[in-house]
Design a protein around this motif. Structure first.
Motif, PDB file in Angstrom:
ATOM      1  N   THR A  65       0.856  -1.193   0.000  1.00  0.00           N
ATOM      2  CA  THR A  65       0.000   0.000   0.000  1.00  0.00           C
ATOM      3  C   THR A  65       0.892   1.243   0.000  1.00  0.00           C
ATOM      4  O   THR A  65       2.114   1.168   0.146  1.00  0.00           O
ATOM      5  CB  THR A  65      -0.884   0.026   1.254  1.00  0.00           C
ATOM      6  OG1 THR A  65      -0.038   0.067   2.414  1.00  0.00           O
ATOM      7  CG2 THR A  65      -1.797  -1.182   1.316  1.00  0.00           C
ATOM      8  N   GLU A  67       0.950   3.444   2.388  1.00  0.00           N
ATOM      9  CA  GLU A  67       1.543   3.503   3.723  1.00  0.00           C
ATOM     10  C   GLU A  67       2.652   2.475   3.872  1.00  0.00           C
ATOM     11  O   GLU A  67       3.600   2.665   4.643  1.00  0.00           O
ATOM     12  CB  GLU A  67       0.465   3.298   4.791  1.00  0.00           C
ATOM     13  CG  GLU A  67      -0.551   4.427   4.873  1.00  0.00           C
ATOM     14  CD  GLU A  67       0.086   5.781   5.168  1.00  0.00           C
ATOM     15  OE1 GLU A  67       1.116   5.816   5.860  1.00  0.00           O
ATOM     16  OE2 GLU A  67      -0.446   6.797   4.687  1.00  0.00           O
ATOM     17  N   GLY A  89      -6.017   5.628  -0.587  1.00  0.00           N
ATOM     18  CA  GLY A  89      -6.404   4.281  -0.183  1.00  0.00           C
ATOM     19  C   GLY A  89      -7.898   4.051  -0.291  1.00  0.00           C
ATOM     20  O   GLY A  89      -8.699   4.975  -0.444  1.00  0.00           O
ATOM     21  N   LYS A  91     -10.214   2.967   1.816  1.00  0.00           N
ATOM     22  CA  LYS A  91     -11.135   3.443   2.853  1.00  0.00           C
ATOM     23  C   LYS A  91     -11.571   4.871   2.575  1.00  0.00           C
ATOM     24  O   LYS A  91     -12.759   5.202   2.666  1.00  0.00           O
ATOM     25  CB  LYS A  91     -10.462   3.383   4.227  1.00  0.00           C
ATOM     26  CG  LYS A  91     -10.570   2.052   4.929  1.00  0.00           C
ATOM     27  CD  LYS A  91      -9.948   2.162   6.309  1.00  0.00           C
ATOM     28  CE  LYS A  91      -9.999   0.826   7.032  1.00  0.00           C
ATOM     29  NZ  LYS A  91      -9.270   0.882   8.316  1.00  0.00           N
ATOM     30  N   TRP A 112      -8.894  -5.326   7.794  1.00  0.00           N
ATOM     31  CA  TRP A 112      -9.137  -4.132   6.986  1.00  0.00           C
ATOM     32  C   TRP A 112      -9.867  -3.050   7.777  1.00  0.00           C
ATOM     33  O   TRP A 112      -9.703  -1.857   7.517  1.00  0.00           O
ATOM     34  CB  TRP A 112      -9.940  -4.501   5.740  1.00  0.00           C
ATOM     35  CG  TRP A 112      -9.349  -5.629   4.993  1.00  0.00           C
ATOM     36  CD1 TRP A 112      -9.791  -6.926   4.983  1.00  0.00           C
ATOM     37  CD2 TRP A 112      -8.166  -5.608   4.186  1.00  0.00           C
ATOM     38  NE1 TRP A 112      -8.973  -7.704   4.204  1.00  0.00           N
ATOM     39  CE2 TRP A 112      -7.973  -6.924   3.698  1.00  0.00           C
ATOM     40  CE3 TRP A 112      -7.259  -4.611   3.816  1.00  0.00           C
ATOM     41  CZ2 TRP A 112      -6.904  -7.258   2.866  1.00  0.00           C
ATOM     42  CZ3 TRP A 112      -6.202  -4.941   2.981  1.00  0.00           C
ATOM     43  CH2 TRP A 112      -6.029  -6.252   2.525  1.00  0.00           C
ATOM     44  N   ARG A 116      -4.127  -0.596   9.120  1.00  0.00           N
ATOM     45  CA  ARG A 116      -3.670  -0.162   7.806  1.00  0.00           C
ATOM     46  C   ARG A 116      -2.604  -1.150   7.364  1.00  0.00           C
ATOM     47  O   ARG A 116      -1.504  -1.195   7.935  1.00  0.00           O
ATOM     48  CB  ARG A 116      -3.119   1.263   7.836  1.00  0.00           C
ATOM     49  CG  ARG A 116      -2.881   1.835   6.437  1.00  0.00           C
ATOM     50  CD  ARG A 116      -4.198   2.068   5.700  1.00  0.00           C
ATOM     51  NE  ARG A 116      -4.035   2.199   4.266  1.00  0.00           N
ATOM     52  CZ  ARG A 116      -3.897   3.359   3.624  1.00  0.00           C
ATOM     53  NH1 ARG A 116      -3.915   4.472   4.302  1.00  0.00           N
ATOM     54  NH2 ARG A 116      -3.771   3.385   2.309  1.00  0.00           N
ATOM     55  N   HIS A 118       0.309  -2.816   5.357  1.00  0.00           N
ATOM     56  CA  HIS A 118       1.471  -2.302   4.624  1.00  0.00           C
ATOM     57  C   HIS A 118       1.851  -3.217   3.460  1.00  0.00           C
ATOM     58  O   HIS A 118       2.122  -2.752   2.357  1.00  0.00           O
ATOM     59  CB  HIS A 118       2.668  -2.154   5.571  1.00  0.00           C
ATOM     60  CG  HIS A 118       2.508  -1.042   6.556  1.00  0.00           C
ATOM     61  ND1 HIS A 118       3.232  -0.945   7.736  1.00  0.00           N
ATOM     62  CD2 HIS A 118       1.695   0.050   6.544  1.00  0.00           C
ATOM     63  CE1 HIS A 118       2.875   0.148   8.397  1.00  0.00           C
ATOM     64  NE2 HIS A 118       1.948   0.750   7.710  1.00  0.00           N
ATOM     65  N   ASP A 441      -7.987  -2.785  -0.297  1.00  0.00           N
ATOM     66  CA  ASP A 441      -7.176  -1.565  -0.408  1.00  0.00           C
ATOM     67  C   ASP A 441      -6.587  -1.504  -1.815  1.00  0.00           C
ATOM     68  O   ASP A 441      -6.746  -2.431  -2.616  1.00  0.00           O
ATOM     69  CB  ASP A 441      -6.060  -1.560   0.639  1.00  0.00           C
ATOM     70  CG  ASP A 441      -5.734  -0.145   1.111  1.00  0.00           C
ATOM     71  OD1 ASP A 441      -5.965   0.805   0.327  1.00  0.00           O
ATOM     72  OD2 ASP A 441      -5.267   0.009   2.244  1.00  0.00           O
TER      73      ASP A 441
END
Length: 462
Positions: A65, A67, A89, A91, A112, A116, A118, A441
């Motif tokens: 992701t 992040e 992302g 969300k 989820w 978060r 990674h 995501d």
């Protein structure tokens, strides 16, 4: 010619023959541990490329992701070059995608809902034993600075024709009509793949750049590349969504509407076709065995022939204008020789989770599909989701959403009549939401060369 061996597996070559899968979510607590883990996986040849000399018993692939890239220590000047959808992302994009009500992030499954993710580790096995062994081997490598976010997600494909065609839980053949991509070796492409239509009605291969970064797409242009180029080249973006299918609601609705639908058919139903099967096919846009409604409008014939268009069915007499597969891959239905849809193709690699529910049985089990799609920009996926699945104007359906996966709570769908057979129009009212989002995501899937760059910690935007 591109380097197929540097692109991760399950993108251009699908893992259709790997029936078992597990998805493991990780969080990075120590960047040094993350880099050492990545280097160890690369040095051990444990990350599966798109091309192999000998077919493995199990595969392993990684995606990150935004992040996750930040936790990996990417400099801000590099992070800023990634697309806005990826930076935000899934969300944050929930309302844009129609993930509202019971599909909103507050109702998602763990991890989820509250974490978060990674790194997403995707492990597939040809057998359950091979899958479990690869999962055990991988988990032994996890250092203290990497945390597994539970629970993991098991998945398993199934079929009812001896393994030839995958099915999803509503009973339809799945995995049909993936893009036929230029330069992909013939042995890696699936026979059911289909390109984009042209003005002559033929189908041409789709440029690699529609799915892989660093190559020309339709129109000859490159998709925006994050920096540095070595990080982006041969990478792609992945949409990962856990979608729960309410099989009982689907079957109950079809059963309740079927008798009324059958009365629109003069002379009764075709031999061997039930009213439930006929109505479900009209909503999906294909028969359950994958046969095209365009080429076989009256009954299924166990054919996966895929070179058909919708231009000769402008009113939707054979395949309704609002049917699921006609919306998500409209081929030539929107005119202009298919040019209006050629930038919105997705490579789909979904796999089901949960046990198949036999007809006539009822239970409270959770089941659905892990939706996985690859594209060279999230605008491709979000366009399909926003304007074709959750809105119907391009298909003369006004605000009517996709009858199978759309967000409409009490939706409707018009099944046009057929002058050739005398079948009258029929309207499906009060369609409930059959599919709900339970997590997911947006991910970046780097090439193997880019993973080595990440492991080195020497990523610079310039």
């Amino acid at each position: 010619m591109f380097d197929f061996s540097s692109i991760q597996g399950n993108i251009l070559r699908g893992y259709a023959s790997f029936q078992h899968a597990r998805f493991i979510c990780l969080a990075i607590g120590d960047v040094g541990d993350a880099r050492r883990l990545m280097q160890k996986l690369l040095d051990g040849g444990q990350i599966t490329p798109g091309q192999w000399q000998e077919k493995p018993d199990a595969t392993l692939n990684l995606a990150l992701t935004f992040e996750g890239l930040r936790a990996f220590g990417l400099p801000e000047e590099s992070l800023a070059t990634f697309p806005a959808e990826f930076r935000e992302g899934m969300k944050v994009r929930a309302k844009v995608l129609g993930d509202v009500g019971k599909s909103s992030p507050q109702h998602w499954d763990e991890p989820w809902k509250t974490s978060r993710v990674h790194i997403l580790v995707m492990i597939y096995g040809r057998t359950m034993d091979a899958l479990e062994e690869r999962c055990r081997t991988f988990r032994k490598l996890l250092p203290a600075g990497i945390t597994e976010l539970g629970p993991d997600q098991a998945a398993e494909s199934f079929s009812n024709d001896g393994g030839k065609t995958r099915r999803e839980h509503f009973g339809f053949a799945d995995g049909l009509s993936n893009p036929d991509v230029q330069d992909v070796p013939r042995e890696a492409a699936a026979s059911k793949d289909i390109g984009n239509p042209d003005h002559s009605g033929r189908f041409g291969k789709i440029p690699l750049g529609e799915f892989i970064l660093g190559y020309p797409g339709e129109g000859g242009d490159l998709a925006p590349m994050p920096l540095p180029n070595l990080l982006a080249h041969n990478g792609t973006y992945m949409v990962f969504r856990k979608l729960a299918q309410n099989v009982l609601a689907f079957r109950d609705y079809i059963r309740a509407q079927a008798e009324s639908f059958s009365r629109t058919i003069p002379g009764g139903l075709p031999d061997g076709v039930s009213a439930e099967d006929f109505l479900a096919a009209k909503m999906m846009g294909r028969w359950q065995d994958g046969s095209s409604l365009i080429e076989h409008p009256h009954k299924p014939v166990k054919s996966l022939a895929n070179s058909f268009g919708y231009a000769d069915d402008p009113a939707g007499a054979r395949c309704p204008l609002g049917a699921h597969v006609r919306r998500t891959n409209p081929r030539d239905a929107l005119g202009f020789g298919g040019k209006t849809m050629s930038r919105h193709r997705l490579i789909r690699r979904g796999i089901t989770y949960g046990k198949f529910l036999p007809a006539g049985e009822r239970d409270n089990e959770s089941r659905g599909i892990i939706f996985i799609a690859f594209n060279s920009g999230f605008d491709q996926f979000e366009f399909v989701q926003r304007f074709w699945v959750n809105f119907g104007d391009d298909f003369e359906q006004g605000n009517d959403t996709d009858p199978i996966v759309g967000v409409g709570r009490r939706g409707q769908m018009v099944i046009p009549g057929d002058e050739a057979t005398g079948r009258r129009p029929f309207i499906c009212f009060d369609i409930p939401r059959f599919v709900e989002t339970k997590g997911g995501d947006y991910f970046f899937v780097p090439s193997l060369a880019a993973l080595r760059l990440l492991a080195s910690g020497r990523v610079h935007a310039s």
